[in-house]
Structure formats: structure tokens, C-alpha cells
Design an enzyme around this catalytic site. Structure first.
Site, PDB file in Angstrom:
ATOM      1  N   ASP A 109     -53.117  11.126 -63.676  1.00 22.78           N
ATOM      2  CA  ASP A 109     -53.444  10.280 -64.835  1.00 22.78           C
ATOM      3  C   ASP A 109     -53.282   8.798 -64.524  1.00 22.78           C
ATOM      4  O   ASP A 109     -53.109   7.984 -65.424  1.00 22.78           O
ATOM      5  CB  ASP A 109     -52.561  10.663 -66.037  1.00 22.78           C
ATOM      6  CG  ASP A 109     -51.077  10.504 -65.750  1.00 22.78           C
ATOM      7  OD1 ASP A 109     -50.696  10.370 -64.566  1.00 22.78           O
ATOM      8  OD2 ASP A 109     -50.293  10.503 -66.717  1.00 22.78           O
ATOM      9  N   LYS A 160     -37.088   7.200 -66.627  1.00 20.43           N
ATOM     10  CA  LYS A 160     -37.117   6.730 -68.015  1.00 20.43           C
ATOM     11  C   LYS A 160     -35.767   6.152 -68.472  1.00 20.43           C
ATOM     12  O   LYS A 160     -35.097   6.704 -69.356  1.00 20.43           O
ATOM     13  CB  LYS A 160     -37.580   7.859 -68.953  1.00 20.43           C
ATOM     14  CG  LYS A 160     -38.816   8.605 -68.437  1.00 20.43           C
ATOM     15  CD  LYS A 160     -39.900   8.722 -69.441  1.00 20.43           C
ATOM     16  CE  LYS A 160     -41.246   9.079 -68.889  1.00 20.43           C
ATOM     17  NZ  LYS A 160     -41.454  10.118 -67.911  1.00 20.43           N
ATOM     18  N   ASP A 219     -51.323   3.722 -65.957  1.00 18.49           N
ATOM     19  CA  ASP A 219     -51.145   5.122 -66.343  1.00 18.49           C
ATOM     20  C   ASP A 219     -51.853   5.264 -67.693  1.00 18.49           C
ATOM     21  O   ASP A 219     -51.525   4.544 -68.631  1.00 18.49           O
ATOM     22  CB  ASP A 219     -49.635   5.396 -66.486  1.00 18.49           C
ATOM     23  CG  ASP A 219     -49.336   6.797 -66.989  1.00 18.49           C
ATOM     24  OD1 ASP A 219     -50.129   7.342 -67.757  1.00 18.49           O
ATOM     25  OD2 ASP A 219     -48.279   7.334 -66.619  1.00 18.49           O
TER      26      ASP A 219
HETATM   27  N1  GDD Z   1     -49.548  21.259 -62.484  1.00 14.90           N
HETATM   28  C1  GDD Z   1     -48.739  20.612 -63.330  1.00 14.90           C
HETATM   29  N2  GDD Z   1     -47.831  21.335 -64.051  1.00 14.90           N
HETATM   30  N3  GDD Z   1     -48.841  19.261 -63.465  1.00 14.90           N
HETATM   31  C2  GDD Z   1     -48.018  18.643 -64.351  1.00 14.90           C
HETATM   32  C3  GDD Z   1     -47.053  19.342 -65.126  1.00 14.90           C
HETATM   33  C4  GDD Z   1     -46.969  20.773 -64.958  1.00 14.90           C
HETATM   34  O1  GDD Z   1     -46.165  21.480 -65.576  1.00 14.90           O
HETATM   35  N4  GDD Z   1     -46.378  18.445 -65.909  1.00 14.90           N
HETATM   36  C5  GDD Z   1     -46.908  17.234 -65.627  1.00 14.90           C
HETATM   37  N5  GDD Z   1     -47.896  17.335 -64.698  1.00 14.90           N
HETATM   38  C6  GDD Z   1     -48.713  16.242 -64.143  1.00 14.90           C
HETATM   39  C7  GDD Z   1     -49.377  15.404 -65.229  1.00 14.90           C
HETATM   40  O2  GDD Z   1     -50.665  15.928 -65.551  1.00 14.90           O
HETATM   41  C8  GDD Z   1     -49.442  14.020 -64.588  1.00 14.90           C
HETATM   42  O3  GDD Z   1     -50.629  13.854 -63.826  1.00 14.90           O
HETATM   43  C9  GDD Z   1     -48.230  14.003 -63.657  1.00 14.90           C
HETATM   44  O4  GDD Z   1     -47.833  15.365 -63.462  1.00 14.90           O
HETATM   45  C10 GDD Z   1     -47.047  13.190 -64.232  1.00 14.90           C
HETATM   46  O5  GDD Z   1     -46.708  13.704 -65.490  1.00 14.90           O
HETATM   47  P1  GDD Z   1     -46.661  12.770 -66.806  1.00 14.90           P
HETATM   48  O6  GDD Z   1     -46.297  13.653 -67.939  1.00 14.90           O
HETATM   49  O7  GDD Z   1     -47.906  11.969 -66.917  1.00 14.90           O
HETATM   50  O8  GDD Z   1     -45.411  11.867 -66.463  1.00 14.90           O
HETATM   51  P2  GDD Z   1     -45.082  10.384 -66.940  1.00 14.90           P
HETATM   52  O9  GDD Z   1     -46.301   9.551 -66.993  1.00 14.90           O
HETATM   53  O10 GDD Z   1     -44.245  10.468 -68.157  1.00 14.90           O
HETATM   54  O11 GDD Z   1     -44.113   9.878 -65.736  1.00 14.90           O
HETATM   55  C11 GDD Z   1     -44.510  10.028 -64.379  1.00 14.90           C
HETATM   56  O12 GDD Z   1     -45.443   9.046 -63.998  1.00 14.90           O
HETATM   57  C12 GDD Z   1     -44.941   7.674 -64.034  1.00 14.90           C
HETATM   58  C13 GDD Z   1     -46.077   6.784 -63.566  1.00 14.90           C
HETATM   59  O13 GDD Z   1     -47.074   6.786 -64.509  1.00 14.90           O
HETATM   60  C14 GDD Z   1     -43.236   9.939 -63.513  1.00 14.90           C
HETATM   61  O14 GDD Z   1     -43.604  10.300 -62.193  1.00 14.90           O
HETATM   62  C15 GDD Z   1     -42.655   8.524 -63.534  1.00 14.90           C
HETATM   63  O15 GDD Z   1     -41.559   8.425 -62.640  1.00 14.90           O
HETATM   64  C16 GDD Z   1     -43.727   7.518 -63.123  1.00 14.90           C
HETATM   65  O16 GDD Z   1     -43.203   6.181 -63.200  1.00 14.90           O
HETATM   66 MG    MG Z   2     -48.341   9.856 -66.856  1.00 15.56          MG
END
Ligand code: GDD
Ligand code: MG
Length: 361
Positions: A109, A160, A219
Site C-alpha cells: 500500500d 506506532k 502510504d
Molecule cells: N498477506 C498478508 N496478511 N498481508 C498483510 C496482513 C496479513 O494478515 N496484514 C497486513 N498485511 C499487509 C498490508 O496489506 C500492507 O500492505 C502491509 O502488510 C502493512 O500493513 P498495514 O496494515 O498497511 O500497516 P501500517 O500501514 O499500519 O504500518 C506498516 O507500514 C508503515 C509504512 O506505511 C508498518 O510496517 C509500519 O512500521 C510502517 O511505518
Molecule cells: Mg499501510
């Protein structure tokens, strides 16, 4: 080198548009985010991608038939009813990843203008187990925050952090190079968080490094961020495009895809993205909004700061205020006004004004 793309999250913050498509297929200036990721990988000579997804996301990705830019694409599916988090899917793809070479992991994403070569170089130089791309943001509280030494070693990783408590403004950009040894740190068939369980261990063992990236990074996880990503890209690439129609007022910057019909005295822009085959009537105003393909917007309607889903029907003289999200194929009948921040579920029909900015299902 192979790339594993994490794309199995549920995109809850982007509902109701994400009810009917995964985040990685959201169009950014009329091109699915994932297609842009494939394009960038191919430009960087990374020609193999493993999609770590759930079965519904796999279905949507295959159905959309996006351009793969020469990449070999394989799927690794989370078990049914058990989302594996951000580390579990990497373990699940162990066989496809192999045991010998370092590999790239990308959050599906993220829209980022990054040269993977540079982070790979840091990874090799430091003989790291994990090297993550770092990006500077104003508010790190919704990301993974990082403290780093002068020689690029990560000395703290806090996922976070509470608002105001983050030690730096440097965040995890969701782009990593991992050594296959990292797979030994992840338990099999379980939901495991890379950021909360694995990275802190690698930091403790002094095996994790960071590479600061410059350039565009966003993001798209929240509606405001999604609109912002479109806006930034419009600004960067669509400043001189001319649309030949003297009855139409275009305010830069806009992107209009193929097969779009637009009536007289309609004003498009600034910062409007119009998808394929959208039909727009007369005297319509579309400002700072993204309209997905096959939507219809009839005469006299005004849309501002909103996301309009695929195949949505908007009648005459409708007013859609700031921050509204209209799910795919919803119908908003003539003269309806939606308040700021209203969200309408896919397929729902609205024929009376809504007063509160709730989700209407
Ligand atoms: N296959 C799979 N299964 N993918 C998953 C799952 C799961 O259960 N859960 C989440 N993902 C994928 C999401 O689709 C996304 O592409 C990625 O893992 C990160 O998950 P998000 O839910 O978008 O996390 P975030 O945005 O809150 O935080 C993450 O991204 C930040 C940067 O945008 C973390 O990695 C943070 O540390 C980082 O700063
Ligand atoms: Mg994300």
C-alpha cells in the site's frame, strides 16, 4: 533478486471503497498501485514477485489483469480465516523465497519513488540480516519509528509510538531487504508482526540497518492520504496536459482517462482524477476528488474532496462535501446533499439528505 509484496491486509481505514477492492489495486492517477510497483521493480531489474495475499485479494488481482511489466508473478496465500500479520506471510512463502539469496519485501500500500539498488547496496555493505528504507515524516505516530546510529545501524524500533513520544521523525517506509536467515525468527502458521516481534529482536542483536530514502513516499492507508497521493502525482506529471474542448473548464492539475464524456460548462479541477468511461453532465463541478471508472454524474452536481467508487450513479444537483467516500455502484438520487465525511456502502441507494457523517449501509 525476488520481491515479496505484502498485500493481504483488510484496508479497514479505506472502507467502503476497500470493501470491493484491496488497497494495492486502488488506482493512483488511473493506474492501480500494484501496477506501478511492478513497473518500478522491472525498471530496477527485479523480475520475480511473490504476492503474499489472502484468497479474496488473489481473486481481485487476477481478475483485474493488470500489466505485469515482464515480471513473473506468483501467489502465496494466507490460510483461510487466519490472517498472518506482516511477518507470518513471509514465513508462509519460505519455499518460493528460497534459502540462498536476500530478497526484497514491500508493503503493497506504499507509493514510493525509490531506487532499490541503493538499499540493496547498504544491505550488502553492512552484512545485515535486515535493512529497511527510512523516510522522514512530520508525525511518526502512525508508523514504525526508528532511531539510528551514525553507521546506519538501527538502535531502536518502536511501532506506532504515542503522539509526541517518538524519539525521531524517521520512519519505516515499508520497504526491506531481508536475509533468508530472518525466516528462522518467524514462527510457522501463526500471525506474527514483523514490526512488533521480529524487528525488535534483530535490533537487539545489532543486525538491523536503515537506509534513508529521498523522494516521493506515501502510504495510501487513509482516505486523506489516498487523495494526497493522487494530488502529488498529478502535480509531478500532469501539469501541461491539454484537453481540447472549449465548453469545458479545466483547472490544473487533472487527469482524464479514456472514453470520458463531459457536458458543457462543467468545471474539472484543480486536482481531479477521472477514471475510464465516466459520464459527466452539464454544469458539474469536480474539485480535489478521485472518480473511479464507469461512474455517472448528472447535471449540476458538485463534488469536492471526495472519492467516488466504480460505477456510482450521482443524480442531478447532488452536493457531495469534503471527505465523502461513495462505495462502488451506490446511487445518490437527485438533489441529495451529503455532509462532510459521509461514507456510503457499495450498492446502497440514497434518496434523502443525510445529516450526520455516519457510514450508511
Ligand atoms: N498477506 C498478508 N496478511 N498481508 C498483510 C496482513 C496479513 O494478515 N496484514 C497486513 N498485511 C499487509 C498490508 O496489506 C500492507 O500492505 C502491509 O502488510 C502493512 O500493513 P498495514 O496494515 O498497511 O500497516 P501500517 O500501514 O499500519 O504500518 C506498516 O507500514 C508503515 C509504512 O506505511 C508498518 O510496517 C509500519 O512500521 C510502517 O511505518
Ligand atoms: Mg499501510
Amino acid at each position: 533478486m525476488k520481491a515479496l509484496i505484502l498485500a493481504g491486509g483488510f484496508g479497514t481505514r479505506l472502507r467502503p471503497i476497500s470493501c470491493s477492492r484491496p488497497k494495492t489495486l486502488f488506482p493512483i492517477v488511473n493506474k492501480p498501485l500494484l501496477e506501478g510497483i511492478f513497473e518500478r521493480l522491472s525498471e530496477n531489474n527485479i523480475m520475480e514477485a511473490i504476492m503474499a495475499v489472502n484468497s479474496l485479494t488473489e481473486f481481485y488481482i487476477r481478475k483485474q489483469k493488470i500489466r505485469k511489466h515482464g515480471l513473473k508473478v506468483r501467489y502465496s496465500i494466507d490460510p483461510p480465516k487466519t490472517p498472518l500479520g506482516t511477518a507470518g506471510p513471509i514465513k508462509n512463502a519460505e519455499k518460493l523465497i528460497g534459502k540462498t539469496d536476500s530478497f526484497l519485501v514491500l508493503n503493497g500500500d506504499i507509493f514510493a519513488d525509490i531506487k532499490y539498488k541503493e538499499i540493496i547496496k547498504t544491505h550488502k555493505e553492512k552484512k545485515a540480516l535486515a535493512t529497511i528504507a527510512l523516510h522522514e515524516v512530520k508525525d511518526p505516530s502512525r508508523y514504525g519509528c526508528v532511531e539510528i546510529t551514525e553507521d546506519k545501524r538501527i538502535k531502536k524500533f518502536i511501532e506506532k509510538p504515542k503522539k509526541g513520544s517518538a524519539p525521531t521523525n524517521l520512519i519505516n517506509a515499508g520497504i526491506y531487504v531481508l536475509d533468508p536467515k530472518v525466516l528462522q525468527y518467524i514462527e510457522k502458521s501463526k500471525s506474527v508482526s514483523m514490526e512488533r516481534e521480529i524487528f525488535p529482536k534483530l535490533v537487539e542483536e545489532k543486525k538491523m540497518f536503515g537506509h534513508c530514502m529521498q523522494g516521493l513516499w506515501i502510504d495510501i492507508g487513509k482516505p486523506t492520504e489516498y487523495l494526497e497521493a493522487n494530488k502529488i502525482l498529478l502535480k509531478a506529471h500532469y501539469n501541461n496536459k491539454k484537453y481540447d474542448n472549449k465548453n469545458l473548464k479545466i483547472k490544473n492539475y487533472v487527469a482524464i482517462d479514456t472514453g470520458v464524456k463531459i457536458g458543457e460548462k462543467t468545471v474539472i479541477g484543480p486536482y481531479a482524477v477521472i477514471g475510464k468511461q465516466v459520464a459527466i453532465g452539464k454544469n458539474v463541478q469536480i474539485i480535489e476528488s478521485v472518480i473511479l471508472s464507469d461512474a455517472e454524474i448528472q447535471d449540476g452536481s458538485k463534488i469536492n474532496g471526495s472519492i467516488i467508487g466504480e460505477g456510482v450513479f450521482i443524480g442531478k444537483n447532488v452536493k457531495i462535501g469534503n471527505g465523502c467516500i461513495i462505495g462502488d455502484c451506490a446511487k445518490i438520487r437527485d438533489n441529495v446533499s451529503l455532509p462532510e465525511g459521509a461514507a456510503v456502502c457499495p450498492g446502497k441507494e440514497i434518496s434523502e439528505n443525510i445529516l450526520k457523517s455516519n457510514i450508511v449501509c
